[in-house]
Design an enzyme around this catalytic site. Structure first.
Site, PDB file in Angstrom:
ATOM      1  N   ARG A  90     -36.759  12.623  -6.948  1.00 40.35           N
ATOM      2  CA  ARG A  90     -36.270  12.154  -5.647  1.00 40.35           C
ATOM      3  C   ARG A  90     -37.389  11.454  -4.878  1.00 40.35           C
ATOM      4  O   ARG A  90     -37.149  10.425  -4.225  1.00 40.35           O
ATOM      5  CB  ARG A  90     -35.730  13.330  -4.836  1.00 40.35           C
ATOM      6  CG  ARG A  90     -35.285  12.943  -3.444  1.00 40.35           C
ATOM      7  CD  ARG A  90     -34.794  14.146  -2.649  1.00 40.35           C
ATOM      8  NE  ARG A  90     -34.383  13.744  -1.312  1.00 40.35           N
ATOM      9  CZ  ARG A  90     -33.854  14.577  -0.420  1.00 40.35           C
ATOM     10  NH1 ARG A  90     -33.672  15.855  -0.722  1.00 40.35           N
ATOM     11  NH2 ARG A  90     -33.505  14.144   0.778  1.00 40.35           N
ATOM     12  N   ASN A 144     -24.968  14.419  -5.872  1.00 45.12           N
ATOM     13  CA  ASN A 144     -25.051  13.020  -5.470  1.00 45.12           C
ATOM     14  C   ASN A 144     -25.500  12.119  -6.624  1.00 45.12           C
ATOM     15  O   ASN A 144     -26.196  12.570  -7.524  1.00 45.12           O
ATOM     16  CB  ASN A 144     -26.051  12.875  -4.317  1.00 45.12           C
ATOM     17  CG  ASN A 144     -25.469  13.326  -3.006  1.00 45.12           C
ATOM     18  OD1 ASN A 144     -24.311  13.056  -2.704  1.00 45.12           O
ATOM     19  ND2 ASN A 144     -26.271  14.025  -2.215  1.00 45.12           N
ATOM     20  N   CYS A 164     -18.276  16.468  -0.075  1.00 46.99           N
ATOM     21  CA  CYS A 164     -19.440  16.135   0.743  1.00 46.99           C
ATOM     22  C   CYS A 164     -19.315  16.900   2.053  1.00 46.99           C
ATOM     23  O   CYS A 164     -18.205  17.222   2.492  1.00 46.99           O
ATOM     24  CB  CYS A 164     -19.482  14.629   1.001  1.00 46.99           C
ATOM     25  SG  CYS A 164     -20.903  14.083   1.997  1.00 46.99           S
ATOM     26  N   HIS A 194     -20.719   8.760   1.592  1.00 49.00           N
ATOM     27  CA  HIS A 194     -21.898   8.288   2.314  1.00 49.00           C
ATOM     28  C   HIS A 194     -21.724   6.864   2.847  1.00 49.00           C
ATOM     29  O   HIS A 194     -22.714   6.168   3.111  1.00 49.00           O
ATOM     30  CB  HIS A 194     -23.154   8.390   1.445  1.00 49.00           C
ATOM     31  CG  HIS A 194     -23.592   9.804   1.219  1.00 49.00           C
ATOM     32  ND1 HIS A 194     -24.738  10.136   0.552  1.00 49.00           N
ATOM     33  CD2 HIS A 194     -23.023  10.984   1.579  1.00 49.00           C
ATOM     34  CE1 HIS A 194     -24.860  11.460   0.508  1.00 49.00           C
ATOM     35  NE2 HIS A 194     -23.824  11.992   1.126  1.00 49.00           N
ATOM     36  N   TYR A 244     -25.360   7.857   7.313  1.00 44.82           N
ATOM     37  CA  TYR A 244     -25.825   7.031   6.197  1.00 44.82           C
ATOM     38  C   TYR A 244     -25.622   5.541   6.468  1.00 44.82           C
ATOM     39  O   TYR A 244     -26.229   4.704   5.796  1.00 44.82           O
ATOM     40  CB  TYR A 244     -25.106   7.429   4.907  1.00 44.82           C
ATOM     41  CG  TYR A 244     -25.555   8.759   4.361  1.00 44.82           C
ATOM     42  CD1 TYR A 244     -26.687   8.860   3.551  1.00 44.82           C
ATOM     43  CD2 TYR A 244     -24.869   9.928   4.666  1.00 44.82           C
ATOM     44  CE1 TYR A 244     -27.118  10.079   3.064  1.00 44.82           C
ATOM     45  CE2 TYR A 244     -25.295  11.158   4.179  1.00 44.82           C
ATOM     46  CZ  TYR A 244     -26.418  11.226   3.381  1.00 44.82           C
ATOM     47  OH  TYR A 244     -26.841  12.436   2.903  1.00 44.82           O
TER      48      TYR A 244
END
Length: 421
Positions: A90, A144, A164, A194, A244
């Site tokens: 990440r 995700n 989500c 998102h 987002y």
């Protein structure tokens, strides 16, 4: 009833356990299996999970295993909350795109594509194991990028629904502002995972009075501050975008910010160290306050509600989920995966009708859906050209030079996770 959580060694898991404990009448679990390849984390999280169940008087049994096949055997539902490559991967997703002046984020843009390429093959392998163990088991995906992963699962014929926590977070926030129970708040929530907007906030259901104009008038400043977007934008749009959307509506500003501070992955990695130390304390028998800063707020309530509806028909009849479009948004293909209110029961999720979307939203949804189509092709079949086309199609990239450079960076940083390299 048996549930398995793949990625059960996540520091998120005590939030889920807390929800299972509190809401055991809605979802009576007899056996819960936490599955994770990281045996050291699994031991710490599993120990705390058992203490939480014991403190709250939950009669269910919690077991742990690193064997996926053993963990999902005879499970009625499997929750996926895994992170291929961990926080280290990440951290890369959130940093190397910045070199090209593009946002670094784990679910959108180049970083989001990298995560999809690492994740989809692993999830599909797990799903096949679930299907062999119990063809009737439901898969609830919290991994995700949820939209792409859920579409991969559905396209492969799995019984899957994506989940989500953005919508339930807004529901809880609006309920608090309106001083009503969360169950009284119905969101006109529409878009992709998102990439969503709240177009209405109604009391009592889809036909109730819309209080969104009142919320914007009275609480617009605080809502805008939480989203880190200008109040004037919310007023002009008359909607509340997901946070987002800041990556789209303030992209260059976000890039400047991200270049001047540690990545979110670095912050989370440090937080996880502290959390795991806490989880190892045999006196701890509840989720610590620090966990609220980890993210995933209200995830447990949403997961319990969805699992209860899919397995028993006992959850809320209408929930925000990720599922096939099937004509709901007429400008998208039926097999696109959208995030909207849906009727959920033992047969699955069926989206409720959505009123016509303004081109401002429909255009961006269509563009990102096209990217997700190409991203899934790249995740399933590999190849530099497929990666390049997905990046070029993304509205946060969209330039040849950027797509070329980002393609090379993505492959270089993810070689160990890409079977086709």
């Amino acid at each position: 009833m048996k549930l398995a959580v793949v990625g059960g060694g996540s520091t998120y898991t005590p939030e889920l356990i807390d929800g299972f404990s509190r809401l055991r009448d809605t979802l009576p679990i007899e056996e819960l299996v936490l599955v994770d390849p990281a045996a050291d984390r699994l031991e710490l999280v599993g120990g705390l999970a058992r203490r939480i169940f014991a403190k709250q008087g939950h009669p269910g049994r919690i077991t742990t295993t690193s064997d996926v096949d053993a963990g999902v055997a005879d499970a009625d539902a499997v929750l996926l909350q895994l992170r291929v490559g961990g926080q280290a991967a990440r951290n890369q997703d959130e940093t190397w795109p910045l070199e090209c002046g593009c946002v670094g984020q784990e679910t959108t843009g180049a970083g989001g594509l990298a995560k999809a390429l690492r994740t989809v093959p692993v999830v599909l392998d797990i799903a096949e194991r679930v299907r062999r163990a119990n063809p009737d088991a439901w898969i609830i995906d919290f991994t995700n990028p949820v939209g792409i992963v859920t579409r991969a699962l559905l396209q492969a014929g799995h019984k899957a629904v994506g989940l989500c926590n953005v919508a339930i977070g807004f529901q809880r926030r609006f309920a608090k502002l309106l001083e009503v129970a969360p169950s009284e708040v119905y969101l006109e929530h529409v878009g992709l995972n998102h990439l969503t907007w709240e177009r209405g906030v109604r009391l009592g259901g889809p036909d109730g009075a819309d209080l969104l104009p009142k919320l914007l008038a009275e609480h617009g400043d605080s809502l805008a501050a939480d989203l880190r977007l200008p109040r004037v934008l919310l007023d002009r749009l008359g909607v509340v975008p997901s946070y987002y959307l800041r990556y789209f509506y303030a992209h260059d500003e976000v890039v400047r910010e991200l270049r001047t501070k540690p990545s979110r992955a670095a912050e989370v990695a440090e937080m996880e160290k502290r959390l795991l130390e806490m989880y190892g304390d045999p006196a701890l028998d509840e989720k610590p306050e620090l966990l609220s800063k980890r993210g995933g707020a209200f995830y447990s309530e949403a997961a319990v509600d969805l699992a209860a509806s899919l397995l028993r028909g006992g959850g809320s009849p209408i929930q925000v989920v990720n599922t096939y479009n099937n004509g709901t948004l007429p400008f998208l293909a039926d097999d696109a995966v959208i995030e909207v209110q849906a009727r959920v029961d033992r047969s699955g999720a069926v989206p409720l009708p959505v009123s016509e979307l303004d081109p401002l939203y429909a255009g961006l949804i269509a563009n990102v859906t096209a990217y997700e189509d190409l991203a899934l092709e790249a995740a399933l079949h590999g190849g530099r050209d497929r990666v390049f086309k997905a990046l070029l199609s993304h509205p946060l990239i969209g330039q040849f030079a950027y797509a070329e450079a980002l393609t090379d960076q993505l492959i270089a940083h993810n070689r160990e996770h890409l079977a086709w390299v």
